[in-house]
Design an enzyme around this catalytic site. Structure first.
Site, PDB file in Angstrom:
ATOM      1  N   GLY A 202      -0.455   5.885  -2.149  1.00 40.78           N
ATOM      2  CA  GLY A 202       0.079   6.503  -1.217  1.00 40.78           C
ATOM      3  C   GLY A 202       1.762   5.687  -1.077  1.00 40.78           C
ATOM      4  O   GLY A 202       2.287   4.671  -1.652  1.00 40.78           O
ATOM      5  N   ASN A 203       2.904   6.642   0.063  1.00 35.97           N
ATOM      6  CA  ASN A 203       3.931   5.799  -0.267  1.00 35.97           C
ATOM      7  C   ASN A 203       4.825   5.949   1.058  1.00 35.97           C
ATOM      8  O   ASN A 203       4.082   6.247   2.309  1.00 35.97           O
ATOM      9  CB  ASN A 203       4.842   7.175  -1.412  1.00 35.97           C
ATOM     10  CG  ASN A 203       4.995   8.359  -1.351  1.00 35.97           C
ATOM     11  OD1 ASN A 203       6.200   8.423  -0.210  1.00 35.97           O
ATOM     12  ND2 ASN A 203       4.395   9.477  -2.187  1.00 35.97           N
TER      13      ASN A 203
END
Ligand code: CTP
Length: 405
Positions: A202-203
């Protein structure tokens, strides 16, 4: 207009007498709701004489007319001036232990707040947080101004002048409808690319800026489809309750690509504010990966590139459609943010690119933002900074000028 003026207990209450006077002179029906502390600074007879309406601080007066909610329900506009640090904290948490608190909870009218307090209180992390929460809910903040304060000290904390509060309040009460009829699709948040049933890549995108873009458009009259990848808790609340916002969820870059392509079909403006993973895991495991001695001390995941959704939307765009991209950059060495933005603008081919600088401690969880808005040729058309909502409004102003409005 039916205007409620909430007054909390600060010395600047005396300036609000003039604010009420200006409102009455402009022909508005003004109802003052002071807190118990406020009447220690300016008494009830003054508020009644100036507003020409009965004034009370208590939820127990005039019970037959259900006053504790009727003022808020009837209001076309609510102004709180001055708003002390205490009142801001109560507003942010939704406390309703007096008539001003119940009125604020019962209203759906625009709320405009003019804070006034000493600089230390204004800068305290608790106040900073409360102001951010209120802004995110759409409350309009006016000031405080920088100047002399009551104790002989000076700094930000002075309540703005009544004329300035009035102008901001009237602006908020008559919302802009300059995007009425526009169909917008806005993506927000960060995609999550699965590794196995419990893990993902993810980020750090919270989704705040994208959601602010969607909400700003809807408030200005647009019909908005908000396509959400992963968002931080609470970010979606206000937008999903908006009558002109429809939320569609998408988890991975591939989901987002499919939804955006479908939704862009009928859109006048498409904004790709989502942080899309450039790569996905080649072989997603159907079972939770376990530590395995056979891997040795490390684990290698094979990644394959995702399609560039923005580039695809630009390729497929229909005549007259405006496409906006975002770019989060960490400029290094001699290359400036603008250089990097220009290169990306040229590569992406969007009509507008909102370029912002990010870093370990910059750009993500923050309530504020600063962006450069570049047109397709790489020229800076605006460089807004402020709350994410203010940045969003500037983006829509730029979209409007591209549309020739
Ligand atoms: N974007 C996209 N599809 C991708 C990657 C990015 O649509 N697979 C969009 C983003 O939503 C954003 C813009 O492209 O509007 C720029 O994203 P960014 O991550 O800054 O750029 P990249 O294309 O990933 O370029 P680079 O890796 O060189 O920074």
């Amino acid at each position: 207009m039916f205007v409620v003026v909430g007054v909390s207990g600060g010395i600047a209450a005396y300036k609000s007498v003039h604010l009420v006077r200006l409102l009455v002179k402009a022909g508005h029906d003004v109802h003052v709701v002071p807190t118990a502390d406020a009447v220690r600074f300016v008494g009830l007879p003054t508020w009644e004489a100036i507003s020409r309406n009965p004034v009370t601080t208590s939820v127990h007066d005039d019970v037959a007319r259900v006053r504790h909610v009727s003022l808020g329900q009837s209001a076309d506009l609510v102004i709180v001036a001055p708003a002390t640090a205490n009142t801001l904290a109560k507003m942010a948490t939704g406390l309703a232990d007096d008539l001003l608190g119940t009125t604020l909870l019962a209203t759906t009218a625009p709320v405009v707040v003019a804070p006034a307090m000493h600089t230390e209180m204004w800068r305290h992390p608790a106040t900073v947080h409360n102001v951010a929460v209120l802004r995110e809910r759409g409350v309009v903040m006016v000031g405080p101004a920088d100047g002399e304060l009551t104790g002989g000290d000076s700094g930000p904390g002075r309540m703005s002048e009544p004329e300035e509060i009035l102008a901001a309040a009237l602006d908020a009460a008559v919302p802009r409808a300059d995007l009425a009829g526009v169909r917008a699709v806005v993506s927000a948040g960060g995609t999550r690319e699965p590794i196995d049933p419990v893990r993902f890549i993810g980020n750090r995108s919270s989704g705040r800026q994208g959601v602010a873009v969607a909400l700003a458009a809807a408030d200005r009259g647009a019909d908005v489809v908000l396509v959400t990848a992963h968002l931080d808790d609470g970010v979606l609340a206000t937008a999903s309750a908006h009558p002109r916002v429809r939320v569609v969820r998408a988890g991975t870059a591939a989901d987002l690509a499919a939804v955006m392509t479908e939704q862009a079909d009928g859109a006048d403006v498409v904004v790709m504010a989502a942080a899309v993973a450039d790569y996905r895991v080649a072989d997603v495991s159907s079972i939770k990966l376990a530590k395995d001695a056979a891997h040795g001390p490390g684990l290698t995941l094979e990644l394959i590139e995702n399609d560039d959704i923005l580039a695809g939307l630009v390729r497929e765009r229909r005549a007259g459609q405006i496409i906006v991209g975002f770019a989060a950059e960490t400029p290094t060495g001699a290359e400036t943010l603008l250089d990097r933005g220009r290169r990306k603008a040229a590569r992406k081919g969007a009509d507008l690119l909102a370029v912002n600088e990010v870093g370990w401690a910059q750009g993500f969880e923050s309530e504020e933002n600063a962006v450069l808005l570049l047109d397709a040729g790489g020229d800076v058309v605006a460089s807004p900074q402020g709350s994410k909502r203010e940045v969003a409004d500037a983006l829509w102003d730029a979209v409007r000028s591209l549309r020739g409005a």
